[in-house]
Design a protein around this motif. Sequence first.
Motif, PDB file in Angstrom:
ATOM      1  N   SER A  57      -3.609   5.667  -3.213  1.00 53.10           N
ATOM      2  CA  SER A  57      -4.489   6.800  -3.457  1.00 53.10           C
ATOM      3  C   SER A  57      -3.758   7.810  -4.310  1.00 53.10           C
ATOM      4  CB  SER A  57      -4.962   7.414  -2.134  1.00 53.10           C
ATOM      5  OG  SER A  57      -4.113   8.412  -1.692  1.00 53.10           O
ATOM      6  N   SER A  58      -4.527   8.499  -5.139  1.00 53.52           N
ATOM      7  CA  SER A  58      -3.963   9.567  -5.962  1.00 53.52           C
ATOM      8  C   SER A  58      -5.099  10.479  -6.400  1.00 53.52           C
ATOM      9  CB  SER A  58      -3.223   9.007  -7.180  1.00 53.52           C
ATOM     10  OG  SER A  58      -4.109   8.400  -8.080  1.00 53.52           O
ATOM     11  N   ALA A  59      -4.829  11.736  -6.440  1.00 49.15           N
ATOM     12  CA  ALA A  59      -5.778  12.744  -6.911  1.00 49.15           C
ATOM     13  C   ALA A  59      -7.141  12.626  -6.226  1.00 49.15           C
ATOM     14  CB  ALA A  59      -5.927  12.662  -8.422  1.00 49.15           C
ATOM     15  N   GLY A  60      -7.125  12.358  -4.914  1.00 46.07           N
ATOM     16  CA  GLY A  60      -8.371  12.278  -4.169  1.00 46.07           C
ATOM     17  C   GLY A  60      -9.158  11.006  -4.364  1.00 46.07           C
ATOM     18  N   ARG A  61      -8.554  10.003  -4.979  1.00 46.91           N
ATOM     19  CA  ARG A  61      -9.214   8.720  -5.219  1.00 46.91           C
ATOM     20  C   ARG A  61      -8.424   7.603  -4.564  1.00 46.91           C
ATOM     21  NH1 ARG A  61     -11.711   8.596 -11.179  1.00 46.91           N
ATOM     22  NH2 ARG A  61     -12.548  10.699 -11.181  1.00 46.91           N
ATOM     23  N   HIS A  93       0.836  -1.196   0.000  1.00 44.89           N
ATOM     24  CA  HIS A  93       0.000   0.000   0.000  1.00 44.89           C
ATOM     25  C   HIS A  93       0.869   1.244   0.000  1.00 44.89           C
ATOM     26  CE1 HIS A  93       0.752   1.017   4.264  1.00 44.89           C
ATOM     27  NE2 HIS A  93       0.867  -0.293   4.386  1.00 44.89           N
ATOM     28  N   ASP A  94       0.305   2.281  -0.529  1.00 46.63           N
ATOM     29  CA  ASP A  94       0.880   3.609  -0.445  1.00 46.63           C
ATOM     30  C   ASP A  94       0.156   4.307   0.693  1.00 46.63           C
ATOM     31  OD1 ASP A  94       2.316   2.914  -2.687  1.00 46.63           O
ATOM     32  OD2 ASP A  94       1.005   3.978  -4.078  1.00 46.63           O
ATOM     33  N   PRO A  95       0.628   5.446   1.140  1.00 44.59           N
ATOM     34  CA  PRO A  95      -0.092   6.176   2.192  1.00 44.59           C
ATOM     35  C   PRO A  95      -1.530   6.485   1.749  1.00 44.59           C
ATOM     36  CG  PRO A  95       2.089   7.103   1.891  1.00 44.59           C
ATOM     37  CD  PRO A  95       1.878   6.121   0.772  1.00 44.59           C
ATOM     38  N   ILE A  96      -2.460   6.206   2.633  1.00 48.83           N
ATOM     39  CA  ILE A  96      -3.875   6.480   2.409  1.00 48.83           C
ATOM     40  C   ILE A  96      -4.273   7.609   3.348  1.00 48.83           C
ATOM     41  CG2 ILE A  96      -6.211   5.495   2.498  1.00 48.83           C
ATOM     42  CD1 ILE A  96      -4.389   4.285   0.330  1.00 48.83           C
ATOM     43  N   VAL A 105      -5.021 -21.302  -7.556  1.00 56.86           N
ATOM     44  CA  VAL A 105      -3.678 -20.933  -7.119  1.00 56.86           C
ATOM     45  C   VAL A 105      -3.706 -20.560  -5.637  1.00 56.86           C
ATOM     46  CG1 VAL A 105      -2.940 -20.169  -9.407  1.00 56.86           C
ATOM     47  CG2 VAL A 105      -3.936 -18.513  -7.840  1.00 56.86           C
ATOM     48  N   THR A 106      -2.532 -20.394  -5.057  1.00 56.39           N
ATOM     49  CA  THR A 106      -2.448 -20.071  -3.629  1.00 56.39           C
ATOM     50  C   THR A 106      -1.702 -18.775  -3.361  1.00 56.39           C
ATOM     51  OG1 THR A 106      -0.464 -21.424  -3.408  1.00 56.39           O
ATOM     52  CG2 THR A 106      -2.568 -22.498  -2.933  1.00 56.39           C
ATOM     53  N   SER A 107      -1.446 -18.000  -4.397  1.00 56.08           N
ATOM     54  CA  SER A 107      -0.731 -16.736  -4.239  1.00 56.08           C
ATOM     55  C   SER A 107      -1.586 -15.597  -4.781  1.00 56.08           C
ATOM     56  CB  SER A 107       0.600 -16.796  -4.989  1.00 56.08           C
ATOM     57  OG  SER A 107       1.280 -15.575  -4.855  1.00 56.08           O
ATOM     58  N   TYR A 108      -1.741 -14.555  -3.966  1.00 50.92           N
ATOM     59  CA  TYR A 108      -2.600 -13.437  -4.323  1.00 50.92           C
ATOM     60  C   TYR A 108      -1.896 -12.142  -3.965  1.00 50.92           C
ATOM     61  CZ  TYR A 108      -5.514 -17.491  -3.689  1.00 50.92           C
ATOM     62  OH  TYR A 108      -5.995 -18.760  -3.741  1.00 50.92           O
ATOM     63  N   ASP A 109      -2.130 -11.111  -4.747  1.00 48.91           N
ATOM     64  CA  ASP A 109      -1.547  -9.795  -4.488  1.00 48.91           C
ATOM     65  C   ASP A 109      -2.670  -8.784  -4.317  1.00 48.91           C
ATOM     66  OD1 ASP A 109       1.188 -10.585  -4.828  1.00 48.91           O
ATOM     67  OD2 ASP A 109       0.824 -10.615  -6.982  1.00 48.91           O
ATOM     68  N   VAL A 154      -6.739  -6.332  -6.719  1.00 45.23           N
ATOM     69  CA  VAL A 154      -6.594  -7.695  -6.214  1.00 45.23           C
ATOM     70  C   VAL A 154      -6.271  -8.556  -7.419  1.00 45.23           C
ATOM     71  CG1 VAL A 154      -7.674  -9.614  -5.000  1.00 45.23           C
ATOM     72  CG2 VAL A 154      -8.286  -7.256  -4.388  1.00 45.23           C
ATOM     73  N   ARG A 155      -5.174  -9.282  -7.338  1.00 42.75           N
ATOM     74  CA  ARG A 155      -4.709 -10.034  -8.505  1.00 42.75           C
ATOM     75  C   ARG A 155      -4.285 -11.442  -8.096  1.00 42.75           C
ATOM     76  NH1 ARG A 155      -0.327  -7.149 -12.005  1.00 42.75           N
ATOM     77  NH2 ARG A 155      -2.109  -6.646 -13.289  1.00 42.75           N
ATOM     78  N   ASP A 156      -4.580 -12.392  -8.975  1.00 40.03           N
ATOM     79  CA  ASP A 156      -4.051 -13.745  -8.823  1.00 40.03           C
ATOM     80  C   ASP A 156      -3.611 -14.219 -10.206  1.00 40.03           C
ATOM     81  OD1 ASP A 156      -6.128 -15.512 -10.182  1.00 40.03           O
ATOM     82  OD2 ASP A 156      -7.411 -14.554  -8.691  1.00 40.03           O
ATOM     83  N   GLU A 157      -2.946 -15.326 -10.256  1.00 34.74           N
ATOM     84  CA  GLU A 157      -2.463 -15.869 -11.527  1.00 34.74           C
ATOM     85  C   GLU A 157      -3.274 -17.100 -11.927  1.00 34.74           C
ATOM     86  OE1 GLU A 157      -0.205 -14.426 -13.466  1.00 34.74           O
ATOM     87  OE2 GLU A 157       0.071 -12.814 -12.018  1.00 34.74           O
ATOM     88  N   GLY A 158      -4.552 -17.074 -11.580  1.00 38.23           N
ATOM     89  CA  GLY A 158      -5.433 -18.202 -11.873  1.00 38.23           C
ATOM     90  C   GLY A 158      -5.786 -18.319 -13.339  1.00 38.23           C
ATOM     91  N   ALA A 159      -6.613 -19.309 -13.628  1.00 41.76           N
ATOM     92  CA  ALA A 159      -6.980 -19.633 -15.009  1.00 41.76           C
ATOM     93  C   ALA A 159      -7.861 -18.570 -15.644  1.00 41.76           C
ATOM     94  CB  ALA A 159      -7.692 -20.986 -15.042  1.00 41.76           C
ATOM     95  N   GLY A 160      -8.594 -17.823 -14.838  1.00 38.59           N
ATOM     96  CA  GLY A 160      -9.477 -16.804 -15.394  1.00 38.59           C
ATOM     97  C   GLY A 160     -10.755 -17.406 -15.938  1.00 38.59           C
ATOM     98  N   PHE A 161     -11.477 -16.627 -16.740  1.00 42.95           N
ATOM     99  CA  PHE A 161     -12.732 -17.088 -17.311  1.00 42.95           C
ATOM    100  C   PHE A 161     -12.956 -16.389 -18.641  1.00 42.95           C
ATOM    101  CE2 PHE A 161     -13.532 -13.596 -14.439  1.00 42.95           C
ATOM    102  CZ  PHE A 161     -14.330 -12.739 -15.163  1.00 42.95           C
TER     103      PHE A 161
END
Length: 73
Positions: free
Chosen positions: A46-50, A5-8, A37-41, A55-62
């Motif tokens: 925050s930037s410009a008031g947002r 994370h960056d400063p919020i 998979v068993t690894s998640y990021d 959330v990312r994984d390296e799964g098979a997708g759809f």
Amino acid sequence: MTFTHDPIPDSLPQEIALCLFRVVQTALVNAVKHSGVTSYDVHLRSSAGRVHLRVRDEGAGFDVEKMLSGHGL
């Protein structure tokens, strides 16, 4: 799982913080159930008031096209 994370801003409303928590919670539960998979990021920044959440994984997708042509969410 990796969480970065960056400063919020301290002024982030509690309702927004709770919403972000619930989104991460649901995304990780779905990733565990469906990605294969068993690894998640998770990255929060925050930037410009947002606030940006990734959330990312390296799964098979759809197949997005198949999903969009069906019923449901």
